[in-house]
Design a protein around this motif. Sequence first.
Motif, PDB file in Angstrom:
ATOM      1  N   ILE A 146      -0.830   5.463   7.146  1.00 61.03           N
ATOM      2  CA  ILE A 146      -0.970   5.161   5.723  1.00 61.03           C
ATOM      3  C   ILE A 146       0.196   4.297   5.255  1.00 61.03           C
ATOM      4  CG2 ILE A 146      -0.960   6.146   3.399  1.00 61.03           C
ATOM      5  CD1 ILE A 146      -2.424   8.551   4.460  1.00 61.03           C
ATOM      6  N   MET A 147       1.417   4.686   5.612  1.00 62.13           N
ATOM      7  CA  MET A 147       2.591   3.946   5.176  1.00 62.13           C
ATOM      8  C   MET A 147       2.633   2.544   5.787  1.00 62.13           C
ATOM      9  SD  MET A 147       3.852   5.705   2.923  1.00 62.13           S
ATOM     10  CE  MET A 147       5.009   4.379   2.592  1.00 62.13           C
ATOM     11  N   PHE A 148       2.136   2.418   7.006  1.00 62.84           N
ATOM     12  CA  PHE A 148       2.035   1.094   7.617  1.00 62.84           C
ATOM     13  C   PHE A 148       1.097   0.223   6.786  1.00 62.84           C
ATOM     14  CE2 PHE A 148      -0.356  -1.706  10.564  1.00 62.84           C
ATOM     15  CZ  PHE A 148       0.680  -2.548  10.932  1.00 62.84           C
ATOM     16  N   GLY A 149      -0.001   0.812   6.342  1.00 62.12           N
ATOM     17  CA  GLY A 149      -0.953   0.086   5.503  1.00 62.12           C
ATOM     18  C   GLY A 149      -0.352  -0.311   4.175  1.00 62.12           C
ATOM     19  N   VAL A 150       0.439   0.588   3.584  1.00 65.74           N
ATOM     20  CA  VAL A 150       1.113   0.292   2.316  1.00 65.74           C
ATOM     21  C   VAL A 150       2.071  -0.879   2.493  1.00 65.74           C
ATOM     22  CG1 VAL A 150       2.785   1.159   0.623  1.00 65.74           C
ATOM     23  CG2 VAL A 150       0.930   2.637   1.419  1.00 65.74           C
ATOM     24  N   ALA A 151       2.816  -0.871   3.584  1.00 64.09           N
ATOM     25  CA  ALA A 151       3.827  -1.900   3.824  1.00 64.09           C
ATOM     26  C   ALA A 151       3.218  -3.270   4.070  1.00 64.09           C
ATOM     27  CB  ALA A 151       4.700  -1.502   5.007  1.00 64.09           C
ATOM     28  N   LEU A 152       1.959  -3.324   4.432  1.00 64.56           N
ATOM     29  CA  LEU A 152       1.304  -4.610   4.664  1.00 64.56           C
ATOM     30  C   LEU A 152       1.194  -5.436   3.385  1.00 64.56           C
ATOM     31  CD1 LEU A 152      -1.568  -3.570   7.121  1.00 64.56           C
ATOM     32  CD2 LEU A 152       0.564  -4.754   7.688  1.00 64.56           C
ATOM     33  N   ASP A 153       1.320  -4.762   2.236  1.00 66.29           N
ATOM     34  CA  ASP A 153       1.276  -5.461   0.950  1.00 66.29           C
ATOM     35  C   ASP A 153       2.657  -5.876   0.465  1.00 66.29           C
ATOM     36  OD1 ASP A 153      -1.486  -5.522   0.407  1.00 66.29           O
ATOM     37  OD2 ASP A 153      -1.455  -3.406  -0.162  1.00 66.29           O
ATOM     38  N   ILE A 154       3.693  -5.532   1.238  1.00 66.04           N
ATOM     39  CA  ILE A 154       5.069  -5.839   0.829  1.00 66.04           C
ATOM     40  C   ILE A 154       5.617  -7.000   1.648  1.00 66.04           C
ATOM     41  CG2 ILE A 154       7.402  -4.909   0.651  1.00 66.04           C
ATOM     42  CD1 ILE A 154       6.179  -2.123   0.464  1.00 66.04           C
ATOM     43  N   CYS A 155       6.185  -7.954   0.969  1.00 69.23           N
ATOM     44  CA  CYS A 155       6.807  -9.081   1.671  1.00 69.23           C
ATOM     45  C   CYS A 155       8.292  -9.142   1.303  1.00 69.23           C
ATOM     46  CB  CYS A 155       6.115 -10.400   1.330  1.00 69.23           C
ATOM     47  SG  CYS A 155       6.138 -10.833  -0.414  1.00 69.23           S
ATOM     48  N   LEU A 156       9.045  -9.833   2.122  1.00 68.71           N
ATOM     49  CA  LEU A 156      10.485  -9.891   1.911  1.00 68.71           C
ATOM     50  C   LEU A 156      10.842 -10.505   0.561  1.00 68.71           C
ATOM     51  CD1 LEU A 156      11.654 -11.026   5.480  1.00 68.71           C
ATOM     52  CD2 LEU A 156      11.735  -8.734   4.489  1.00 68.71           C
ATOM     53  N   ALA A 157       9.985 -11.383   0.068  1.00 69.80           N
ATOM     54  CA  ALA A 157      10.249 -12.030  -1.224  1.00 69.80           C
ATOM     55  C   ALA A 157      10.273 -11.021  -2.365  1.00 69.80           C
ATOM     56  CB  ALA A 157       9.198 -13.104  -1.490  1.00 69.80           C
ATOM     57  N   ASP A 158       9.548  -9.884  -2.179  1.00 72.00           N
ATOM     58  CA  ASP A 158       9.515  -8.872  -3.232  1.00 72.00           C
ATOM     59  C   ASP A 158      10.903  -8.314  -3.523  1.00 72.00           C
ATOM     60  OD1 ASP A 158       6.747  -9.032  -3.597  1.00 72.00           O
ATOM     61  OD2 ASP A 158       6.374  -7.653  -1.943  1.00 72.00           O
ATOM     62  N   PHE A 159      11.777  -8.350  -2.528  1.00 73.55           N
ATOM     63  CA  PHE A 159      13.108  -7.777  -2.698  1.00 73.55           C
ATOM     64  C   PHE A 159      14.080  -8.740  -3.381  1.00 73.55           C
ATOM     65  CE2 PHE A 159      11.253  -5.382   0.800  1.00 73.55           C
ATOM     66  CZ  PHE A 159      11.559  -4.080   0.441  1.00 73.55           C
ATOM     67  N   GLN A 160      13.616  -9.960  -3.631  1.00 68.69           N
ATOM     68  CA  GLN A 160      14.481 -10.920  -4.310  1.00 68.69           C
ATOM     69  C   GLN A 160      14.836 -10.448  -5.719  1.00 68.69           C
ATOM     70  OE1 GLN A 160      12.404 -14.655  -4.160  1.00 68.69           O
ATOM     71  NE2 GLN A 160      12.859 -15.005  -1.996  1.00 68.69           N
ATOM     72  N   ALA A 161      13.953  -9.623  -6.295  1.00 67.17           N
ATOM     73  CA  ALA A 161      14.211  -9.084  -7.638  1.00 67.17           C
ATOM     74  C   ALA A 161      15.484  -8.252  -7.664  1.00 67.17           C
ATOM     75  CB  ALA A 161      13.028  -8.230  -8.091  1.00 67.17           C
ATOM     76  N   LEU A 162      15.834  -7.678  -6.524  1.00 68.40           N
ATOM     77  CA  LEU A 162      17.047  -6.861  -6.448  1.00 68.40           C
ATOM     78  C   LEU A 162      18.293  -7.687  -6.774  1.00 68.40           C
ATOM     79  CD1 LEU A 162      16.321  -4.907  -3.148  1.00 68.40           C
ATOM     80  CD2 LEU A 162      16.420  -3.938  -5.430  1.00 68.40           C
ATOM     81  N   ALA A 188      15.132  14.698   7.672  1.00 69.14           N
ATOM     82  CA  ALA A 188      15.446  13.265   7.606  1.00 69.14           C
ATOM     83  C   ALA A 188      14.790  12.517   8.764  1.00 69.14           C
ATOM     84  CB  ALA A 188      16.959  13.056   7.631  1.00 69.14           C
ATOM     85  N   PHE A 189      14.803  13.115   9.944  1.00 65.34           N
ATOM     86  CA  PHE A 189      14.174  12.483  11.108  1.00 65.34           C
ATOM     87  C   PHE A 189      12.671  12.353  10.902  1.00 65.34           C
ATOM     88  CE2 PHE A 189      11.917  12.812  15.157  1.00 65.34           C
ATOM     89  CZ  PHE A 189      12.471  11.742  15.853  1.00 65.34           C
ATOM     90  N   THR A 190      12.048  13.400  10.386  1.00 67.27           N
ATOM     91  CA  THR A 190      10.604  13.373  10.136  1.00 67.27           C
ATOM     92  C   THR A 190      10.243  12.303   9.114  1.00 67.27           C
ATOM     93  OG1 THR A 190      10.424  15.744  10.617  1.00 67.27           O
ATOM     94  CG2 THR A 190       8.623  14.741   9.384  1.00 67.27           C
ATOM     95  N   VAL A 191      11.035  12.238   8.026  1.00 72.27           N
ATOM     96  CA  VAL A 191      10.782  11.236   6.990  1.00 72.27           C
ATOM     97  C   VAL A 191      10.963   9.824   7.563  1.00 72.27           C
ATOM     98  CG1 VAL A 191      11.533  10.316   4.759  1.00 72.27           C
ATOM     99  CG2 VAL A 191      11.428  12.780   5.109  1.00 72.27           C
ATOM    100  N   THR A 192      11.970   9.649   8.416  1.00 76.70           N
ATOM    101  CA  THR A 192      12.199   8.349   9.049  1.00 76.70           C
ATOM    102  C   THR A 192      11.000   7.939   9.888  1.00 76.70           C
ATOM    103  OG1 THR A 192      14.583   8.727   9.154  1.00 76.70           O
ATOM    104  CG2 THR A 192      13.691   7.042  10.613  1.00 76.70           C
ATOM    105  N   PHE A 193      10.474   8.895  10.638  1.00 72.15           N
ATOM    106  CA  PHE A 193       9.364   8.611  11.549  1.00 72.15           C
ATOM    107  C   PHE A 193       8.081   8.281  10.795  1.00 72.15           C
ATOM    108  CE2 PHE A 193       5.690  10.093  14.053  1.00 72.15           C
ATOM    109  CZ  PHE A 193       5.818   9.264  15.160  1.00 72.15           C
ATOM    110  N   ILE A 194       7.786   9.021   9.725  1.00 68.73           N
ATOM    111  CA  ILE A 194       6.497   8.834   9.052  1.00 68.73           C
ATOM    112  C   ILE A 194       6.559   7.875   7.866  1.00 68.73           C
ATOM    113  CG2 ILE A 194       5.629  11.078   9.761  1.00 68.73           C
ATOM    114  CD1 ILE A 194       6.261  12.210   7.102  1.00 68.73           C
ATOM    115  N   LEU A 195       7.786   7.517   7.420  1.00 70.35           N
ATOM    116  CA  LEU A 195       7.913   6.572   6.313  1.00 70.35           C
ATOM    117  C   LEU A 195       8.692   5.321   6.697  1.00 70.35           C
ATOM    118  CD1 LEU A 195       8.612   8.643   3.053  1.00 70.35           C
ATOM    119  CD2 LEU A 195       6.447   7.785   3.914  1.00 70.35           C
TER     120      LEU A 195
END
Length: 282
Positions: free
Chosen positions: A6-22, A131-138
């Motif tokens: 699921i998280m892999f699918g979510v990340a497919l909509d995120i591009c590096l340009a989105d972080f330019q707002a930071l 933390a390890f579990t969250v790292t693995f699944i997120l």
Amino acid sequence: MCLAIIMFGVALDICLADFQALFKNPKPIFIGLSSQLILLPVLTLILIVITEPIPSLALGMMLVAACPGGNISNFMSSMAKGNIALSVSLTACTTILAILFTPIIFTLLASTYEPTKELLKTFSISIYDVAFTVTFILGLPLLLGISFNHYLPTLTEKIKVVIKPFSILIFIVFVSVAFFKNKEIFMSYFQYIVYLVFAHNALAFLGAYFYSGLFQLSLTDRRSITIETGIQNSGLGLVLIFTFFDGLGGMAMITAWWGIWHIISGLTLATFWSFKPLCLTA
């Protein structure tokens, strides 16, 4: 593994340009992050102290507050005429930060309230294991999905067609299993659970809206921060509950019902805002 997909699918909509707002305008990002990582946990603890739910329900509320934003928040922000770039950036940032902050926030909340502190002692839980579990699944699926989107855009578009419907199906299965395994508890505490989740979710929305207003953000930013704070990744919460808490009934019921209710409330709020003009009276 399913939530990782699921998280892999979510990340497919995120591009590096989105972080330019930071870097271009960090103020809304920091306010949005503090709303999710500080304000929501504090409001959650206050609500628990006032309502005094049974410890397992309180733990569920704490875990929900410690989870990162849910991916459906980006769609809701778009509906609500919010700042979509801000919404996407906040979802991505809180998901990455969840590796560290989810176990820390949950542990702090559970240790602060005496009834949950005692219940927590009955489980053998390591903050490092969480933390390890969250790292693995997120974390890893998120980085992989962003990399796919950046380096393989054509393939990404094809994958998204399959991944998105599959993600919805997986979430429905998660919630259904939680209800099936704890149906007796849900029937016994139905009104209590519904009331707690309703109050918790409403407090998240209201708190975030007025909190972001204190910093004189634009209405588009306020709407996105409000939705990001009220829409939490309950799927992650359910995975952690079944992994570390043996599917503890009260926790599972709060988290599963939140997963249903925040979609209803979020879409309702987004629809209302979609008809409201972006002016001072919105």
